[in-house]
Motif scaffolding. Structure first.
Motif, short mmCIF file in Angstrom:
data_model
loop_
_atom_site.label_atom_id
_atom_site.label_comp_id
_atom_site.label_asym_id
_atom_site.label_seq_id
_atom_site.Cartn_x
_atom_site.Cartn_y
_atom_site.Cartn_z
N UNK A 1 13.57 -11.50 -11.01
CA UNK A 1 12.34 -11.46 -11.81
C UNK A 1 11.56 -10.18 -11.54
N UNK A 2 12.13 -9.30 -10.71
CA UNK A 2 11.41 -8.10 -10.28
C UNK A 2 12.25 -6.85 -10.59
N UNK A 3 12.38 -6.52 -11.87
CA UNK A 3 13.21 -5.36 -12.23
C UNK A 3 12.64 -4.04 -11.76
N UNK A 4 11.34 -4.03 -11.39
CA UNK A 4 10.70 -2.79 -10.96
C UNK A 4 10.50 -2.73 -9.45
N UNK A 5 11.18 -3.62 -8.71
CA UNK A 5 11.08 -3.62 -7.25
C UNK A 5 12.46 -3.67 -6.62
N UNK A 6 12.64 -2.88 -5.58
CA UNK A 6 13.82 -3.00 -4.72
C UNK A 6 13.42 -3.92 -3.58
N UNK A 7 14.07 -5.06 -3.49
CA UNK A 7 13.72 -6.04 -2.47
C UNK A 7 14.89 -6.16 -1.48
N UNK B 1 10.06 -3.32 -1.56
CA UNK B 1 9.45 -4.42 -0.81
C UNK B 1 10.46 -4.91 0.23
N UNK B 2 10.03 -4.99 1.48
CA UNK B 2 10.93 -5.38 2.57
C UNK B 2 10.47 -6.68 3.22
N UNK B 3 11.43 -7.37 3.82
CA UNK B 3 11.11 -8.63 4.50
C UNK B 3 11.94 -8.77 5.77
N UNK C 1 5.81 2.19 14.18
CA UNK C 1 4.96 2.64 13.07
C UNK C 1 5.63 2.36 11.72
N UNK C 2 6.26 1.19 11.65
CA UNK C 2 6.91 0.74 10.42
C UNK C 2 6.24 -0.54 9.95
N UNK C 3 5.86 -0.56 8.69
CA UNK C 3 5.26 -1.76 8.10
C UNK C 3 6.29 -2.48 7.25
N UNK C 4 6.30 -3.80 7.33
CA UNK C 4 7.10 -4.61 6.43
C UNK C 4 6.15 -5.43 5.56
N UNK C 5 6.66 -5.88 4.43
CA UNK C 5 5.79 -6.57 3.47
C UNK C 5 5.71 -8.07 3.71
N UNK C 6 6.81 -8.66 4.16
CA UNK C 6 6.82 -10.09 4.44
C UNK C 6 7.58 -10.35 5.73
#
Length: 300
Positions: free
Chosen positions: A151-157, A223-225, A246-251
């Motif tokens: 459902x997220x064609x504009x995101x690399x997950x 977007x990373x998890x 110093x790395x941020x993840x999204x979930x």
């Protein structure tokens, strides 16, 4: 001045990971190289169907709209004539892939260094093990994996397991040797001590850099998890390690042993990486999955 890939996220991928060459591979695995090459010659004008990692590669290449930040190269045990079919299939599917190395049966992982590869995806177990042993981020794609209609064609997950994937397996070794209680105690006592680097940390780092470089002109976001069997209080060391890098993840999902498949179904990653084959078996029913054969659980 010579061209350089030093500033790119470089993904090296086997033709079988990129395209559905399972029928051709069954002929290759018989050891009859002539029969395999003859079959590929017969099908030179027949575009191959997308394979397990196709959707991920297509999205990564879409990051190049505003600037050339991602390079994909085919790295294959196939012969050069079979390489013609791989490149023509790229053209038919609109994949801007220009580089490839075809070794006609020889292990290809040695070419990862001159490619400056940030990731190697292959369906060949031995090639992935060799790449990991040489210090390159690598995973064996499971050809039977589902490919999610995102459902997220504009995101690399992209979703990662923690121990033995992003982090070293030092904590996993304690769990395997001394059990859960010892593991939890050790991680609580060392919560402020960052874990050592795992095999796919360089990939997460490269993705994080791309996230920071993203601009409004880019049609694609990342977007990373983190999807891990850890739970509180062992969660803290994992988060503090990422902070130290110093790395941020999204979930972040701390599941305490719950089945990962159901959570991945909700996150809808384009690809998931795990070191334990039982988690890969659960995940592959949901999404494209790569087995990272590192750490104590893969020692045998």
């Amino acid at each position: 001045m010579a061209l350089s890939l030093a500033d790119k996220l470089v993904v090296a991928i086997s033709s079988r990971a990129l395209f559905d060459f399972e029928e051709e591979n069954r002929v290759f695995e018989t050891g009859d190289l002539q029969a395999y090459e003859a079959l590929q010659r017969e099908r030179l004008t027949v575009p191959a169907r997308p394979g397990v990692a196709f959707a991920l590669i297509r999205k990564l290449l879409a990051l190049n709209t505003s600037a050339h930040r991602v390079e994909v190269a085919i790295l294959s045990r196939s012969d050069p004539i079979s390489g013609l079919r791989a490149f023509s299939s790229c053209r038919e599917h609109g994949l801007a892939i220009e580089r490839g190395v075809f070794t006609r049966g020889r292990p290809p992982f040695g070419y990862l260094k001159p490619l400056n590869a940030s990731l190697f995806l292959s369906a060949n177990h031995g090639d992935v093990r060799d790449a990991l042993a040489a210090g390159f981020p690598a995973a064996r794609v499971l050809p039977e994996s589902a490919t999610m209609a995102s459902r997220y064609p504009d995101e690399i997950r992209i979703a990662f397991d923690g121990d033995a994937v992003l982090f070293s397996d030092e904590a996993e070794q304690i769990f395997q040797r001394d059990g859960l209680r010892a593991f939890v105690s050790h991680e609580r006592d060392n919560r402020e001590l960052p874990l050592a680097v795992g095999p796919l940390k360089p990939l997460l780092e490269a993705l994080h850099r791309l996230q920071k470089l993203a601009d409004e002109a880019s049609p694609m976001r990342i977007r990373t998890a983190l999807v891990t069997a850890r739970s509180a209080p062992a969660h803290e060391r994992a988060i503090r390690t990422l902070m130290a890098w110093n790395i941020e993840i999204d979930e972040a999902m701390f599941l305490g042993g719950l089945d990962k498949g159901a959570f991945l179904r909700e996150f809808e990653p384009d690809f998931f990486f795990d070191d334990q084959i039982r988690h890969c078996e659960s995940a592959r029913a949901v999404t494209a999955t790569g087995h990272v054969a590192s750490g104590i659980v893969n020692a045998s």
